[in-house]
Design a protein around this motif. Structure first.
Motif, short mmCIF file in Angstrom:
data_model
loop_
_atom_site.label_atom_id
_atom_site.label_comp_id
_atom_site.label_asym_id
_atom_site.label_seq_id
_atom_site.Cartn_x
_atom_site.Cartn_y
_atom_site.Cartn_z
N LEU A 6 -0.89 0.40 10.15
CA LEU A 6 -1.06 -0.89 9.49
C LEU A 6 -2.51 -1.30 9.64
O LEU A 6 -3.04 -1.32 10.76
CB LEU A 6 -0.14 -1.93 10.12
N ALA A 7 -3.18 -1.62 8.56
CA ALA A 7 -4.61 -1.99 8.59
C ALA A 7 -4.79 -3.42 8.12
O ALA A 7 -4.17 -3.86 7.14
CB ALA A 7 -5.42 -1.04 7.71
N GLY A 16 -6.82 -8.89 3.46
CA GLY A 16 -6.05 -7.74 2.99
C GLY A 16 -5.27 -7.07 4.10
O GLY A 16 -5.69 -7.05 5.26
N VAL A 17 -4.11 -6.51 3.74
CA VAL A 17 -3.33 -5.68 4.64
C VAL A 17 -2.96 -4.40 3.88
O VAL A 17 -2.76 -4.42 2.67
CB VAL A 17 -2.05 -6.40 5.13
N ALA A 18 -2.91 -3.30 4.60
CA ALA A 18 -2.55 -2.03 3.99
C ALA A 18 -1.66 -1.25 4.93
O ALA A 18 -1.79 -1.34 6.16
CB ALA A 18 -3.80 -1.21 3.65
N LEU A 19 -0.76 -0.49 4.36
CA LEU A 19 0.12 0.38 5.14
C LEU A 19 -0.12 1.82 4.69
O LEU A 19 0.08 2.15 3.52
CB LEU A 19 1.58 0.01 4.92
N LEU A 20 -0.59 2.64 5.61
CA LEU A 20 -0.84 4.05 5.33
C LEU A 20 0.21 4.88 6.05
O LEU A 20 0.45 4.69 7.25
CB LEU A 20 -2.24 4.44 5.79
N ALA A 215 -8.69 -3.42 2.94
CA ALA A 215 -7.75 -2.90 3.93
C ALA A 215 -7.41 -1.44 3.69
O ALA A 215 -7.17 -0.69 4.63
CB ALA A 215 -6.48 -3.75 3.94
N SER A 216 -7.37 -1.01 2.43
CA SER A 216 -7.06 0.39 2.14
C SER A 216 -8.12 1.32 2.71
O SER A 216 -7.80 2.37 3.29
CB SER A 216 -6.93 0.60 0.63
N ALA A 217 -9.39 0.94 2.55
CA ALA A 217 -10.47 1.76 3.11
C ALA A 217 -10.43 1.75 4.63
O ALA A 217 -10.67 2.78 5.27
CB ALA A 217 -11.82 1.26 2.61
N VAL A 218 -10.12 0.60 5.22
CA VAL A 218 -9.97 0.52 6.68
C VAL A 218 -8.86 1.46 7.14
O VAL A 218 -8.99 2.19 8.13
CB VAL A 218 -9.69 -0.92 7.13
N ALA A 219 -7.76 1.49 6.39
CA ALA A 219 -6.64 2.35 6.76
C ALA A 219 -7.03 3.83 6.71
O ALA A 219 -6.69 4.62 7.60
CB ALA A 219 -5.46 2.09 5.83
#
Length: 421
Positions: A6-7, A16-20, A215-219
């Motif tokens: 989770l980012a 932003g939040v992202a789940l990879l 957030a996607s790039a952080v993930a």
């Protein structure tokens, strides 16, 4: 094995939040974003729950929590770090801090070019920018490349970026006129149109998109860090602050300071000396000493475990020092600054770092040797609090096969707290 990260990214107005998720079969990234100022604290956790619910996943299935470490807005950085730590503590999983400017570099849509210097310029408000630089190098990971930090994040005035780039370009191989040596991207290109106009058309320089971290790039960068074993315990996670202060205090204003503190011309960063620095170190030594140490001498010092650091400015090595920490005293073995970096406080910064390292080890004094003929160095050390302790006969080699004495100088450290250059 499935890795689920989770980012969280709140270093700018973009929340932003992202789940990879990565499994043997595929890698998937899903994200939610909201662009608004001063709403991160109230929106971040509900967005996390919404995203996990959409993907049919519970918090207990997470492998790690990542967050955009900064630099960026103080409040946003604290929110993301605090939420990441809280979730990680509750779930007994690690945290992965990801520099937000590295996430911008990872978002670049241009083809990956080994050796190309990516310079990220993010709007820091008040006519200032956060700047960092990364280079693509061959790596062992699946993607076949890694991002090598060349310049840790610093704070500059927008008018200083052009000079920083000129300084950085001086240390790069010359461009062939077709392929640029430096690529600049980040939202400061949009925030400060004058900066973009200044950079357009410069030889060897390409202008990229005015991107912000998401957030996607952080993930995605967190996944690389996970496989590299760079996750940390929750209590060790911390935001990356670059701006020392946003405004002068009331007392400072009463004493005549006004407006906001000025960004320095350039910021020097100190790094532990590593093998990849030795060519630069030996080159500086050759240029400033009549009887220089060899590259092998420096390599031997590293192997022996001496304390050694380099001063980096705009992605270039500008100075170095090496110190032996004996049981009863610290001994500066060698310290030097490149001619083009002198009179900028770099030597004082290196010396102060050696002194602080000695204090941290409980050592009472620092000693060093200087040629009596080196009047500038003698004056420098006297200004820094060093006193003549003794003379060593025929210590240094000199011209025509002769020898020169050494002035042994010492500075007491026990009663000096927190001194800086």
């Amino acid at each position: 094995m499935t890795v689920s990260i989770l980012a969280l990214e709140t270093s700018s107005s973009l929340c932003g939040v992202a789940l990879l998720t990565q499994s043997d079969q595929e890698l998937r990234v899903h994200a939610l974003e909201h662009d608004a100022t001063a709403e991160h604290a109230e929106r971040l956790l509900p967005m996390v729950d919404q995203l996990l619910a959409r993907q049919g996943m519970g918090r207990s299935q997470l492998t790690a929590v990542a967050f955009g470490q900064g630099p960026g807005g103080f409040t946003g950085l604290r929110v993301a770090c605090g939420v990441a730590q809280g979730m990680a503590f509750a779930l007994d999983i690690p945290v992965i801090p990801v520099p937000s400017l590295l996430a911008v570099a990872a978002r670049d849509s241009a083809p990956v070019v080994p050796g190309l210097l990516h310079v990220i310029v993010q709007d820091a408000r008040m006519d200032e920018v956060y700047l960092a630089a990364y280079r693509v190098v061959a790596g062992r990971q699946e993607a076949g490349f890694e991002w090598e930090p060349v310049q840790a994040p610093i704070l500059l005035g927008s008018s200083q970026v052009g000079r920083w780039l000129e300084h950085a370009a001086a240390g790069l191989p010359p461009s062939d006129g077709r392929d640029p040596a430096i690529r600049v991207l980040g939202d400061a290109l949009l925030a400060y149109p004058g900066l973009r106009r200044e950079l357009e058309g410069k030889a060897g320089l390409a202008i990229g998109e005015p991107l912000r971290p998401d957030a996607s790039a952080v993930a995605r960068m967190a996944l690389r860090a996970w496989h590299a074993g760079q996750a940390v315990a929750p209590e060790l996670a911390a935001p990356l602050y670059v701006r020392d202060k946003v405004a002068y205090t009331t007392l400072e204003r009463q004493q005549g300071a006004g407006g906001n503190p000025r960004a320095p011309e350039f910021q020097v960063s100190l790094e532990a000396m590593r093998t990849e620095h030795l060519d630069d170190v030996a080159d500086i030594e050759q240029r400033v000493q009549s009887f220089p140490w060899s590259r092998g001498n420096f390599a031997d010092g590293l192997h022996a475990g001496y304390g050694a650091w380099v001063a980096r400015l705009a992605g270039r090595t500008m100075g170095f020092c090496m110190t032996m920490f004996a049981p009863d005293v610290a001994h500066v073995l060698v310290i030097a600054v490149a001619p083009e970096g002198q009179r900028r406080g770099i030597g004082g910064l290196l010396l102060a770092h050696c002194e602080n390292e000695a204090r941290a080890r409980g050592l009472p004094a620092m000693v060093l040797e200087v040629r009596p003929s080196n009047l500038n160095a003698l004056e420098f050390y006297k200004h820094k609090g060093y006193e003549l302790l003794a003379m060593r006969k025929d210590y240094y080699p000199a011209a025509q096969g002769r020898r020169e004495d050494a002035c042994v100088m010492q500075k007491a450290l026990a009663d000096i707290q927190g001194e800086s250059a």
